[in-house]
Design an enzyme around this catalytic site. Structure first.
Site, PDB file in Angstrom:
ATOM      1  N   TYR A 150       0.829  -1.208   0.000  1.00 31.00           N
ATOM      2  CA  TYR A 150       0.000   0.000   0.000  1.00 31.00           C
ATOM      3  C   TYR A 150       0.866   1.261   0.000  1.00 31.00           C
ATOM      4  O   TYR A 150       0.588   2.216  -0.736  1.00 31.00           O
ATOM      5  CB  TYR A 150      -0.906  -0.041   1.230  1.00 31.00           C
ATOM      6  CG  TYR A 150      -1.960   1.037   1.314  1.00 31.00           C
ATOM      7  CD1 TYR A 150      -3.126   0.958   0.562  1.00 31.00           C
ATOM      8  CD2 TYR A 150      -1.803   2.116   2.187  1.00 31.00           C
ATOM      9  CE1 TYR A 150      -4.112   1.930   0.673  1.00 31.00           C
ATOM     10  CE2 TYR A 150      -2.781   3.095   2.300  1.00 31.00           C
ATOM     11  CZ  TYR A 150      -3.939   2.992   1.543  1.00 31.00           C
ATOM     12  OH  TYR A 150      -4.907   3.958   1.651  1.00 31.00           O
ATOM     13  N   LYS A 154       0.897   4.097  -2.903  1.00 28.78           N
ATOM     14  CA  LYS A 154       0.521   5.477  -2.612  1.00 28.78           C
ATOM     15  C   LYS A 154       1.670   6.446  -2.869  1.00 28.78           C
ATOM     16  O   LYS A 154       1.449   7.602  -3.271  1.00 28.78           O
ATOM     17  CB  LYS A 154       0.033   5.597  -1.160  1.00 28.78           C
ATOM     18  CG  LYS A 154      -1.291   4.874  -0.908  1.00 28.78           C
ATOM     19  CD  LYS A 154      -2.389   5.330  -1.854  1.00 28.78           C
ATOM     20  CE  LYS A 154      -3.774   4.895  -1.413  1.00 28.78           C
ATOM     21  NZ  LYS A 154      -4.832   5.311  -2.355  1.00 28.78           N
TER      22      LYS A 154
END
Length: 249
Positions: A150, A154
Site C-alpha cells: 500500500y 501510494k
C-alpha cells in the site's frame, strides 16, 4: 455547461462523499465501483438532491473494463473532464508474510487502475482544453509498518501525479494528489477489527496522535477534492496535499 466527473471506488466512504460533494457543486457524476449495484444508493442520494448521476461497474485494473466504463460515461452522462482516482484496497501484512498476490492486487488497483483511468479519460480533457485529475494518495506513502504494498502504491501515485501534471498542463489539465491521514471509513474499521481493537477505541487512540484532536471524515477529503476540481484552482498542479489534521514528515 455541466461538466461530468468520474469518481472511482465511490460506492462508499471517501469516494461516496466526494461524489455527493461534486454533485452538490453542480457536476454530473459517474459512480464507479467493482459492484455496480452497490453504487445505486449514492446515485439515488444525488438524484434526490436534484443532481445527475450514473452507476457504472468497473474493474479499474482491467484495461477493457476501464475502456468500456469510460465510453459508457461519455455516451450516457457526457464527456468526462474530471477524474478522481479513489478506488483502493488493503492487503496488509509484514513483508515476510506478504504474498505475491497481496502485492500485485494492491499495486494493480491503486497504480495500474489510476493509470488506465487517466489514460482513458485524458482524451476528453485534452479535446476540451480543460480537465482535472485528482489522485488519492495517503500518509502511508511516507512509510507504514505492515503496508509495504500500500505504501509503495501510494508513493507511486505521487510521482504519477507530478508527471501527468507536466505532460497535461499545456492542454489546460491540472493533476493533483490528496494524501489523507486517518479517515473514519469502513476500511479503517476493518483495520481495527483485524488488529482486534473496538473501532471506537481505535478512533479515540488515533485522535490523541493528531494535532486537531480528531480523526478525519470522508467529507474532509471531499472538500479538498472540490477545491482542486474548481475553476479557482487552475494554477495549482502537480501538488500533494496532506489532509491529516496536522503536519506530516
Amino acid at each position: 455547461m455541466t461538466r461530468t466527473a468520474i469518481v472511482t471506488g465511490s460506492a462508499r466512504g471517501i469516494g461516496a462523499a466526494t461524489a455527493r460533494r461534486l454533485a452538490a457543486d453542480g457536476l454530473a457524476v459517474a459512480i464507479l465501483d467493482l459492484d455496480e449495484s452497490a453504487c445505486k444508493t449514492v446515485v439515488s442520494e444525488i438524484e434526490a438532491a436534484g443532481g445527475k448521476a450514473l452507476a457504472v461497474g468497473v474493474d479499474v485494473s482491467d484495461e477493457q473494463s476501464v475502456e468500456a466504463a469510460v465510453q459508457r460515461v461519455a455516451d450516457e452522462l457526457g464527456a468526462p473532464t474530471v477524474l478522481v482516482n479513489n478506488a483502493g484496497i488493503l492487503r496488509d501484512n509484514l513483508l515476510f508474510k506478504m504474498s505475491v498476490s497481496d502485492w500485485d492486487s494492491v499495486l494493480n488497483v491503486h497504480l495500474r487502475g489510476s493509470f488506465l483511468m487517466s489514460r482513458a479519460t485524458q482524451k476528453y480533457m485534452t479535446e476540451a482544453k480543460w480537465g482535472r485529475i485528482v489522485n488519492l494518495s495517503s500518509t502511508s506513502a511516507l512509510g507504514n509498518r505492515g503496508q509495504a504494498n500500500y505504501s509503495a502504491a501510494k508513493a507511486g501515485l505521487q510521482g504519477f501525479t507530478k508527471t501527468l501534471a507536466i505532460e497535461l498542463g499545456k492542454f489546460g489539465v491540472t493533476v493533483n494528489a490528496i494524501a489523507p491521514g486517518f479517515i473514519q471509513t469502513d476500511m479503517t474499521a476493518a483495520t481495527a477489527e483485524r488488529v482486534g481493537v473496538p473501532f471506537d477505541q481505535f478512533i479515540a487512540a488515533a485522535a490523541t496522535q493528531i494535532p486537531v484532536q480528531r480523526v478525519g471524515q470522508p467529507e474532509d477529503i471531499a472538500n479538498t477534492v472540490s477545491f482542486f476540481v474548481g475553476e479557482a484552482a487552475g494554477f495549482v498542479s502537480g501538488q500533494v496535499i496532506y489532509v491529516a489534521g496536522g503536519p506530516t514528515c
